[in-house]
Motif scaffolding. Structure first.
Motif, PDB file in Angstrom:
ATOM      1  N   ALA A  90       1.271  -1.065   0.382  1.00  0.00           N
ATOM      2  CA  ALA A  90      -0.205   0.245   0.551  1.00  0.00           C
ATOM      3  C   ALA A  90       0.766   0.832  -0.232  1.00  0.00           C
ATOM      4  O   ALA A  90       0.661   2.689   0.081  1.00  0.00           O
ATOM      5  CB  ALA A  90      -1.028  -0.095   0.912  1.00  0.00           C
ATOM      6  N   LEU A  91       2.258   1.254   0.316  1.00  0.00           N
ATOM      7  CA  LEU A  91       2.768   2.450   0.298  1.00  0.00           C
ATOM      8  C   LEU A  91       3.249   3.373  -1.007  1.00  0.00           C
ATOM      9  O   LEU A  91       2.896   2.291  -2.058  1.00  0.00           O
ATOM     10  CB  LEU A  91       4.555   1.624   0.774  1.00  0.00           C
ATOM     11  N   ASP A  92       3.516   4.812  -1.206  1.00  0.00           N
ATOM     12  CA  ASP A  92       4.228   4.783  -2.253  1.00  0.00           C
ATOM     13  C   ASP A  92       5.247   4.431  -2.903  1.00  0.00           C
ATOM     14  O   ASP A  92       6.148   5.074  -2.885  1.00  0.00           O
ATOM     15  CB  ASP A  92       3.429   6.596  -2.413  1.00  0.00           C
ATOM     16  N   THR A  93       5.064   3.478  -3.861  1.00  0.00           N
ATOM     17  CA  THR A  93       5.628   3.416  -5.016  1.00  0.00           C
ATOM     18  C   THR A  93       5.667   2.289  -6.247  1.00  0.00           C
ATOM     19  O   THR A  93       4.830   1.896  -5.818  1.00  0.00           O
ATOM     20  CB  THR A  93       6.399   1.940  -3.776  1.00  0.00           C
ATOM     21  N   ASP A  94       6.302   2.190  -6.986  1.00  0.00           N
ATOM     22  CA  ASP A  94       6.317   1.738  -8.416  1.00  0.00           C
ATOM     23  C   ASP A  94       5.881   0.634  -8.245  1.00  0.00           C
ATOM     24  O   ASP A  94       5.280  -0.967  -9.225  1.00  0.00           O
ATOM     25  CB  ASP A  94       6.780   2.287  -9.455  1.00  0.00           C
ATOM     26  N   PHE A  95       6.758  -0.552  -7.788  1.00  0.00           N
ATOM     27  CA  PHE A  95       6.480  -1.644  -7.583  1.00  0.00           C
ATOM     28  C   PHE A  95       7.724  -1.780  -5.887  1.00  0.00           C
ATOM     29  O   PHE A  95       8.146  -1.720  -5.362  1.00  0.00           O
ATOM     30  CB  PHE A  95       7.710  -2.498  -8.457  1.00  0.00           C
ATOM     31  N   LEU A  96       7.468  -3.295  -5.558  1.00  0.00           N
ATOM     32  CA  LEU A  96       8.164  -3.970  -4.918  1.00  0.00           C
ATOM     33  C   LEU A  96       8.933  -5.477  -5.284  1.00  0.00           C
ATOM     34  O   LEU A  96       8.633  -6.567  -6.361  1.00  0.00           O
ATOM     35  CB  LEU A  96       6.662  -4.961  -3.239  1.00  0.00           C
ATOM     36  N   TRP A  97       9.867  -5.747  -4.957  1.00  0.00           N
ATOM     37  CA  TRP A  97      10.748  -7.426  -4.801  1.00  0.00           C
ATOM     38  C   TRP A  97      11.232  -8.198  -4.133  1.00  0.00           C
ATOM     39  O   TRP A  97      11.780  -7.231  -3.131  1.00  0.00           O
ATOM     40  CB  TRP A  97      12.135  -6.604  -6.289  1.00  0.00           C
ATOM     41  N   LEU A  98      11.531  -9.110  -4.682  1.00  0.00           N
ATOM     42  CA  LEU A  98      12.464  -9.933  -3.403  1.00  0.00           C
ATOM     43  C   LEU A  98      12.695 -10.684  -4.084  1.00  0.00           C
ATOM     44  O   LEU A  98      12.252 -11.535  -5.748  1.00  0.00           O
ATOM     45  CB  LEU A  98      11.083 -10.609  -2.020  1.00  0.00           C
ATOM     46  N   ILE A  99      13.522 -11.384  -3.291  1.00  0.00           N
ATOM     47  CA  ILE A  99      14.087 -13.045  -3.770  1.00  0.00           C
ATOM     48  C   ILE A  99      13.695 -13.436  -3.068  1.00  0.00           C
ATOM     49  O   ILE A  99      14.461 -13.831  -1.941  1.00  0.00           O
ATOM     50  CB  ILE A  99      15.827 -13.004  -3.697  1.00  0.00           C
ATOM     51  N   PRO A 100      12.710 -14.799  -2.891  1.00  0.00           N
ATOM     52  CA  PRO A 100      12.896 -16.015  -2.223  1.00  0.00           C
ATOM     53  C   PRO A 100      13.708 -16.393  -1.458  1.00  0.00           C
ATOM     54  O   PRO A 100      14.705 -16.967  -2.616  1.00  0.00           O
ATOM     55  CB  PRO A 100      11.205 -16.753  -2.756  1.00  0.00           C
ATOM     56  N   MET A 152      10.586 -11.874  -7.672  1.00  0.00           N
ATOM     57  CA  MET A 152       9.443 -11.490  -7.493  1.00  0.00           C
ATOM     58  C   MET A 152       8.894 -10.305  -7.830  1.00  0.00           C
ATOM     59  O   MET A 152       9.586  -9.762  -6.915  1.00  0.00           O
ATOM     60  CB  MET A 152       8.733 -12.835  -6.613  1.00  0.00           C
ATOM     61  N   VAL A 153       7.724 -10.148  -8.127  1.00  0.00           N
ATOM     62  CA  VAL A 153       8.009  -8.761  -7.930  1.00  0.00           C
ATOM     63  C   VAL A 153       6.482  -8.864  -7.795  1.00  0.00           C
ATOM     64  O   VAL A 153       5.183  -9.335  -8.526  1.00  0.00           O
ATOM     65  CB  VAL A 153       8.167  -8.094  -9.581  1.00  0.00           C
ATOM     66  N   TYR A 154       5.765  -7.430  -7.199  1.00  0.00           N
ATOM     67  CA  TYR A 154       4.500  -6.784  -6.877  1.00  0.00           C
ATOM     68  C   TYR A 154       3.688  -5.492  -7.366  1.00  0.00           C
ATOM     69  O   TYR A 154       5.221  -5.093  -7.212  1.00  0.00           O
ATOM     70  CB  TYR A 154       4.018  -7.180  -5.663  1.00  0.00           C
ATOM     71  N   SER A 155       3.467  -5.661  -8.279  1.00  0.00           N
ATOM     72  CA  SER A 155       3.744  -4.491  -9.277  1.00  0.00           C
ATOM     73  C   SER A 155       2.064  -3.981 -10.631  1.00  0.00           C
ATOM     74  O   SER A 155       1.932  -5.059 -11.111  1.00  0.00           O
ATOM     75  CB  SER A 155       4.910  -3.950 -10.064  1.00  0.00           C
ATOM     76  N   LYS A 156       1.825  -2.806 -10.521  1.00  0.00           N
ATOM     77  CA  LYS A 156       0.792  -2.995 -11.737  1.00  0.00           C
ATOM     78  C   LYS A 156       1.294  -2.662 -12.916  1.00  0.00           C
ATOM     79  O   LYS A 156       0.656  -2.879 -13.692  1.00  0.00           O
ATOM     80  CB  LYS A 156      -0.123  -1.643 -11.405  1.00  0.00           C
ATOM     81  N   THR A 157       3.099  -2.071 -13.431  1.00  0.00           N
ATOM     82  CA  THR A 157       3.297  -1.912 -13.946  1.00  0.00           C
ATOM     83  C   THR A 157       4.072  -3.788 -14.741  1.00  0.00           C
ATOM     84  O   THR A 157       4.458  -4.444 -13.742  1.00  0.00           O
ATOM     85  CB  THR A 157       4.583  -1.042 -14.410  1.00  0.00           C
ATOM     86  N   GLU A 158       3.460  -4.498 -15.834  1.00  0.00           N
ATOM     87  CA  GLU A 158       3.961  -5.412 -16.215  1.00  0.00           C
ATOM     88  C   GLU A 158       5.654  -5.649 -16.509  1.00  0.00           C
ATOM     89  O   GLU A 158       6.294  -4.844 -17.553  1.00  0.00           O
ATOM     90  CB  GLU A 158       3.230  -5.874 -17.568  1.00  0.00           C
ATOM     91  N   PHE A 159       6.391  -6.285 -15.852  1.00  0.00           N
ATOM     92  CA  PHE A 159       8.040  -6.441 -15.915  1.00  0.00           C
ATOM     93  C   PHE A 159       7.641  -7.675 -16.439  1.00  0.00           C
ATOM     94  O   PHE A 159       7.642  -8.215 -16.885  1.00  0.00           O
ATOM     95  CB  PHE A 159       8.473  -6.961 -14.197  1.00  0.00           C
ATOM     96  N   PRO A 160       9.268  -7.658 -16.973  1.00  0.00           N
ATOM     97  CA  PRO A 160      10.231  -8.345 -18.072  1.00  0.00           C
ATOM     98  C   PRO A 160       9.952  -9.972 -17.123  1.00  0.00           C
ATOM     99  O   PRO A 160      10.233 -10.112 -16.183  1.00  0.00           O
ATOM    100  CB  PRO A 160      11.504  -8.126 -18.679  1.00  0.00           C
ATOM    101  N   LYS A 161      10.075 -11.321 -17.419  1.00  0.00           N
ATOM    102  CA  LYS A 161       9.616 -12.408 -17.665  1.00  0.00           C
ATOM    103  C   LYS A 161      11.793 -12.764 -18.044  1.00  0.00           C
ATOM    104  O   LYS A 161      12.307 -13.427 -17.112  1.00  0.00           O
ATOM    105  CB  LYS A 161       9.417 -13.564 -18.371  1.00  0.00           C
ATOM    106  N   GLY A 162      12.262 -12.075 -18.940  1.00  0.00           N
ATOM    107  CA  GLY A 162      13.518 -12.301 -19.519  1.00  0.00           C
ATOM    108  C   GLY A 162      14.290 -11.963 -18.075  1.00  0.00           C
ATOM    109  O   GLY A 162      14.543 -11.615 -17.059  1.00  0.00           O
ATOM    110  N   SER A 163      15.977 -12.656 -18.043  1.00  0.00           N
ATOM    111  CA  SER A 163      16.906 -11.860 -17.085  1.00  0.00           C
ATOM    112  C   SER A 163      17.116 -10.516 -17.464  1.00  0.00           C
ATOM    113  O   SER A 163      17.861 -10.279 -18.183  1.00  0.00           O
ATOM    114  CB  SER A 163      17.788 -12.832 -17.629  1.00  0.00           C
TER     115      SER A 163
END
Length: 168
Positions: A90-100, A152-163
Motif C-alpha cells: 500500500a506504500l507509494d512505490t512503483d513496485f516491490l521486489w524480493l528474492i525468496p 518476484m515482483v508486485y507491481s501494476k506495471t508488467e515486468f519482463p520475464k527475461g533475465s
C-alpha cells in the motif's frame, strides 16, 4: 515503522533467532545499509515479525526490495508477515521486489500477488539497482539458497520475464 535505536535489540534477537546470523553480521547490515526501513508486527509490546524495505530502482521506476522477512516460529501461521507485506504493497512505490530464500516461499509470495520476474545473476541494461555500497548489495543477495536467484515482483506495471540482473 520500527525505531532502529529503540528496537535494535528486538530486531537483532528476532533476526538471529530465525536466520542464525551473528550479531556482528546483523549489525553490519543495520549500520551500513543506508536506504532502508523496517516494518514490524508487535504482540504485547514484543517484536514478533518484521521485514526490511530497501530502496531500489528498475528502469525509471522506484521500488522497494523486501528483505529479511521473518517471524518467530511460535507466531507463524497468524498472518503477521503477510500483513507486513500487504502494508508494504500500500506504500507509494512503483513496485516491490524480493528474492525468496528457498523454493517453498514462491507459493507463499505468489498467494500475496507477486509474480516471478527479474531473474538475477547477469549484468543487463534494465536491472534492479541499489544506491548502496558493493558490500551491502552483496549482503542482500547472500540470503538466497540459489546460485542465480529468481526475483518476484508486485507491481501494476508488467515486468519482463527475461533475465535482468544486478548492476552496481
Amino acid at each position: 515503522m520500527i525505531d532502529f535505536t529503540e528496537d535494535r535489540k528486538q530486531i537483532t534477537d528476532l533476526w538471529k533467532s530465525v536466520f542464525g546470523d551473528s550479531e556482528a553480521e546483523i549489525a553490519f547490515f543495520l549500520d551500513n545499509c543506508k536506504h532502508k526501513r523496517c516494518l514490524g508486527y508487535f504482540e504485547s509490546g514484543s517484536l514478533v515479525s518484521m521485514l526490511f524495505l530497501v530502496d531500489c530502482e528498475y528502469s525509471s521506476l522506484y521500488g522497494k526490495y523486501i528483505y529479511a522477512v521473518c517471524t518467530y516460529p511460535e507466531f507463524r501461521g497468524k498472518g503477521y508477515a503477510g500483513a507486513l507485506v500487504n502494508y508494504a504493497k500500500a506504500l507509494d512505490t512503483d513496485f516491490l521486489w524480493l528474492i525468496p530464500a528457498n523454493d517453498g516461499l514462491f507459493g507463499y509470495y505468489s498467494a500475496l500477488g507477486f509474480k516471478t520476474r527479474l531473474y538475477s545473476g547477469g549484468n543487463y541494461k534494465n536491472a534492479v539497482r541499489f544506491n548502496e555500497s558493493d558490500e551491502i548489495i552483496e549482503y542482500l543477495y547472500e540470503g538466497s539458497d540459489f546460485e542465480r536467484p529468481n526475483g518476484m515482483v508486485y507491481s501494476k506495471t508488467e515486468f519482463p520475464k527475461g533475465s535482468t540482473g544486478l548492476i552496481k
